[in-house]
Design a protein around this motif. Structure first.
Motif, PDB file in Angstrom:
ATOM      1  N   SER A   1       0.819  -1.209   0.000  1.00 22.03           N
ATOM      2  CA  SER A   1       0.000   0.000   0.000  1.00 22.03           C
ATOM      3  C   SER A   1       0.853   1.258   0.000  1.00 22.03           C
ATOM      4  O   SER A   1       0.494   2.257  -0.627  1.00 22.03           O
ATOM      5  CB  SER A   1      -0.974   0.012   1.167  1.00 22.03           C
ATOM      6  OG  SER A   1      -0.303  -0.008   2.397  1.00 22.03           O
TER       7      SER A   1
ATOM      8  N   ASN B   1       0.540   4.182  -2.748  1.00 18.78           N
ATOM      9  CA  ASN B   1       0.329   5.578  -2.357  1.00 18.78           C
ATOM     10  C   ASN B   1       1.413   6.482  -2.918  1.00 18.78           C
ATOM     11  O   ASN B   1       1.134   7.597  -3.362  1.00 18.78           O
ATOM     12  CB  ASN B   1       0.286   5.718  -0.833  1.00 18.78           C
ATOM     13  CG  ASN B   1      -1.048   5.342  -0.251  1.00 18.78           C
ATOM     14  OD1 ASN B   1      -2.084   5.601  -0.841  1.00 18.78           O
ATOM     15  ND2 ASN B   1      -1.026   4.728   0.905  1.00 18.78           N
TER      16      ASN B   1
ATOM     17  N   LEU C   1      -7.515  -1.025  -0.806  1.00 15.99           N
ATOM     18  CA  LEU C   1      -6.667  -1.452   0.304  1.00 15.99           C
ATOM     19  C   LEU C   1      -7.225  -2.714   0.968  1.00 15.99           C
ATOM     20  O   LEU C   1      -6.460  -3.606   1.339  1.00 15.99           O
ATOM     21  CB  LEU C   1      -6.518  -0.319   1.322  1.00 15.99           C
ATOM     22  CG  LEU C   1      -5.811   0.932   0.802  1.00 15.99           C
ATOM     23  CD1 LEU C   1      -5.808   2.017   1.869  1.00 15.99           C
ATOM     24  CD2 LEU C   1      -4.398   0.611   0.344  1.00 15.99           C
TER      25      LEU C   1
END
Length: 50
Positions: free
Chosen positions: A2, A6, A17
């Motif tokens: 993640s 990002n 997510l």
């Protein structure tokens, strides 16, 4: 994974997510390789739909 998403694409939708959290180690490893070729977040979504 993640954090990498990002960094590359900005804020990631929480539903994406959640899907990441449900992946196995093998699936995450494969996704990590595919990630190198992603040009936008839709590539990740297409990967989920395969």
């Amino acid at each position: 994974m993640s954090r990498q998403l990002n960094r590359k694409f900005g804020a990631i939708d929480p539903s994406i997510l959640e899907r990441l959290q449900g992946l196995t180690k093998a699936q995450l490893e494969a996704l990590g390789e595919d990630f190198l070729d992603f040009s936008d977040i839709s590539d990740l979504e297409a990967c989920f739909n395969r």
